[in-house]
Design a protein around this motif. Structure first.
Motif, short mmCIF file in Angstrom:
data_model
loop_
_atom_site.label_atom_id
_atom_site.label_comp_id
_atom_site.label_asym_id
_atom_site.label_seq_id
_atom_site.Cartn_x
_atom_site.Cartn_y
_atom_site.Cartn_z
N LEU A 215 -39.87 6.44 -23.83
CA LEU A 215 -40.71 7.57 -24.23
C LEU A 215 -41.16 7.42 -25.69
CD1 LEU A 215 -41.69 10.07 -22.72
CD2 LEU A 215 -39.73 11.32 -23.65
N LYS A 218 -43.79 4.83 -25.92
CA LYS A 218 -45.08 5.29 -25.38
C LYS A 218 -45.76 6.29 -26.30
CE LYS A 218 -47.00 7.31 -21.17
NZ LYS A 218 -48.12 6.44 -20.84
N THR A 219 -44.97 7.13 -27.00
CA THR A 219 -45.57 8.22 -27.75
C THR A 219 -45.71 7.93 -29.25
OG1 THR A 219 -43.38 9.22 -27.93
CG2 THR A 219 -44.79 10.04 -26.16
N SER A 220 -44.96 6.96 -29.76
CA SER A 220 -44.99 6.71 -31.20
C SER A 220 -46.20 5.87 -31.59
CB SER A 220 -43.70 5.96 -31.58
OG SER A 220 -43.82 5.44 -32.87
#
Ligand SMILES: NC(=O)C1=CN([C@@H]2O[C@H](COP(=O)(O)OP(=O)(O)OC[C@H]3O[C@@H](n4cnc5c(N)ncnc54)[C@H](O)[C@@H]3O)[C@@H](O)[C@H]2O)C=CC1
Ligand SMILES: O=C(O)[C@@H]1CCC=N1
Length: 271
Positions: A215, A218-220
């Motif tokens: 996660l 994917k989000t950073s």
């Protein structure tokens, strides 16, 4: 708003076809047909009155014409499944999720003009977190490509590649990729036993670490390398572990050989 899904005839509703079908059902799939030898189990599993479940293509009622056919049998069964298609289906666009089988191979079981798209999905599609990559020949129309994209966007992320040859690398990376991650989890759990961690706790540590890291990745906005460096204190514990894993003969060469083996197998599957 997302395009409405096309009505389908899904041939092969096993691990991958079944995962996709469950997403499509959740996303308002219009009346469709599923062809699989395990008709009885599938009828029970999906308990739907609006879709047709059949053990053979020949039993599909005459009044049913799908907008698209999804081929999801094992690669070795491809030709048998295509050549047994009654002529009335042979012009419907076909989406194949088969590893290795090229458009040219599939066309030999269809007609010279049948639109064919190849898609390589992966099993996280089951929970809408899949990665699907598609290849279509240049003459495939935009509405057919849009319908294909709508189907696979129900299962997670979707991308096109321009060259069919890239499907080997896609298969090795994202198609087979979930198995590499699950194997890593298996190995970590086995090793955790040596440290006498209670098994339920070890399960949580491994699962949440893989989940949280994915996660974050994917989000950073940071690169994988930067994220790795954030964990790695100079002369700390992570540096000690990475000094083992980053040896050329450890993860770098092992993963390279693994992906190469998957690509080679993908090429062989076209025979
Ligand atoms: N399992 C995976 O992670 C992925 C699989 N694929 C591709 O998906 C395809 C299917 O793989 P799995 O779902 O893993 O296999 P599977 O064995 O679970 O499913 C295949 C299904 O096809 C059915 N079948 C066999 N011959 C048939 C026929 N003539 N007509 C109708 N149904 C027939 C079988 O009963 C079975 O349910 C393969 O070509 C594979 O390369 C692609 C991406 C990921
Ligand atoms: O192992 C296979 O051949 C299939 C294709 C990608 C994942 N499973």
């Amino acid at each position: 708003m997302q395009n409405p899904l096309p009505s389908l005839m899904l041939i092969g509703c096993g691990k991958m076809g079944g995962a996709l079908f469950s997403r499509w059902v959740e996303n308002a799939l219009p009346p469709s047909a599923v062809v699989d030898h395990h008709k009885e189990e599938l009828t029970q599993k999906f308990s739907s009155t609006q879709h047709i479940f059949s053990a053979s293509v020949k039993e599909i009622p005459d009044h049913f014409t799908p907008q698209m056919i999804i081929l999801a049998v094992k690669p070795a069964k491809a030709m048998e499944a295509l050549t047994s298609l009654p002529n009335r289906f042979k012009n419907s666009p076909v989406i194949s999720i088969l590893a290795g089988k090229t458009v040219a191979y599939l066309r030999a079981g269809l007609t010279p003009t049948t639109p064919i798209i190849r898609v390589m999905p992966n099993t996280p599609s089951l929970i809408g977190a899949g990665m699907s990559v598609a290849y279509a020949e240049a003459n495939i129309s935009d509405p057919i490509k849009a319908a294909c994209a709508a189907l696979f966007e129900c299962a997670g992320e979707f991308a096109w590649v321009e060259h069919e040859d890239l499907m080997h690398a896609v298969t090795a990376l994202s198609g087979s990729g979930p198995a590499y991650i699950f194997y890593l989890a298996e190995l970590l759990l086995t090793i955790a036993k040596n440290y006498k961690l209670p098994q339920p706790l070890a399960n949580r540590l491994v699962t949440q670490t893989l989940y949280g890291s994915s996660l974050l990745l994917k989000t950073s906005a940071l690169t994988p390398e930067e994220l790795r460096q954030q964990v790695t204190s100079p002369q700390g514990t992570t540096a000690a572990a990475l000094s083992v894993l980053m040896q050329p003969s450890a993860w770098p060469e092992t993963l390279e050989r693994a992906l190469q083996a998957a690509c080679e197998r993908s090429r062989e599957l076209n025979q």
